[in-house]
Design a protein around this motif. Structure first.
Motif: not given
Length: 310
Positions: A157-180
């Protein structure tokens, strides 16, 4: 369901059955040998494309209408790969070898980075707006190539105000099996996320529900790719209608397949004159027309006006 037909003007090329050949390019950028040109992003207000050169460890910006080189930015030892533009205000670049996402303003001034403690080999990147100043970012993490993994997509989750940014959270999305995995593209209006799997035994474009991360078993996933499914881009003709463009990368038979945005049914295949071995692609809407930008053989970018599709 929204019906499509092709109106193809003489100057665009020719059409035969489901094949569309675009022969009248807007431009080809100057060739940059050994640069490893990979991905393209579009800055709307500046009419500029941002291009990654992974092998040269450089970023390039070009005029989006005539291909004139405007700027070169060094990213030493970074291996810059994917490009995403947030709100036409921030340029996000995945950097495989520094295991991060580098953030720039539209003048390509470096503002900082995120993900270093989470990402292992980031490649593709996409995002959508959740609310004013808040974006959800999705990144493909292609560590341990060709090994089945259920944590290939990382979300921030990317938050910004004017010319600055911050990251509020991160997570793994879904459970799809993928290789490359590399290319990834979101369609927030239709609540879907597309991600390409380039493993030869498992070529596919996975279609995931944007809310749950579940595979929605779309018809696109049944399409048979005989070469790498690579770049993914979206043409939006209304809030929910339009079509997807998916690259089938090849030196001898380089293709761009079109799929209906809502039904995911196959529509047509594009060929671009003097364009082969395409990695990244991007679409842009300017001056009442849609344009396709495609990487040509790791060395330059080609631009074509897309024919009208109704």
């Amino acid at each position: 369901m929204f019906t499509m037909s092709i109106v193809l003007l003489f100057t665009y090329g020719c059409q035969s059955n489901d094949k569309i050949i675009l022969s009248d390019s807007l431009f080809y950028t100057e060739s940059v040998p050994d640069a490893g040109i990979d991905s393209v992003g579009f800055l709307m207000r500046k009419h500029v494309i941002v291009v990654t050169g992974k092998d040269a460890n450089k970023l390039y910006t070009y005029n989006a209408m005539n291909g004139e080189l405007k700027q070169i930015i060094d990213r030493p030892n970074a291996y810059p790969n994917g490009v995403n533009i947030v709100d036409d205000q921030f340029v996000l670049i995945t950097e495989r070898d520094t295991h991060q996402v580098a953030v720039f303003n539209t003048s390509m001034k470096f503002l900082g980075a995120f993900g270093t403690d989470i990402l292992r080999q980031p490649y593709g990147i996409t995002s959508y707006k959740k609310s004013d100043g808040v974006y959800q970012i999705f990144i493909t993490d292609s560590y341990e190539y060709d090994t089945p993994k259920n944590d290939r997509i990382v979300s921030f989750e990317f938050l910004y105000e004017k010319d600055s940014f911050s990251i509020a959270s991160s997570t793994i999305f879904g459970e799809e099996t993928l290789y490359q995995v590399e290319s990834i593209m979101v369609d927030s209006s239709n609540k879907t996320l597309l991600v390409a799997d380039e493993n030869k035994e498992h070529y596919k474009i996975a279609v995931l529900d944007l809310n749950s991360g579940d595979n929605i078993s779309a018809k696109l996933q049944d399409f048979v790719f005989t070469a790498d499914p690579e770049g993914i881009a979206l043409v939006q003709t209304s809030k929910i209608a339009g079509y997807w463009i998916v690259t089938e990368q090849s030196e001898a038979d380089n293709k761009f397949h079109l799929f209906d945005r809502e039904s995911f049914e196959y529509m047509h295949t594009l060929y671009l004159k003097d364009v082969s071995n395409t990695d990244g692609i991007a679409t842009a809407y300017m001056h009442g027309h849609w344009y396709l930008y495609a990487v040509d053989n790791d060395r330059r970018v080609a631009a074509f006006k897309l024919p009208e599709i109704h």
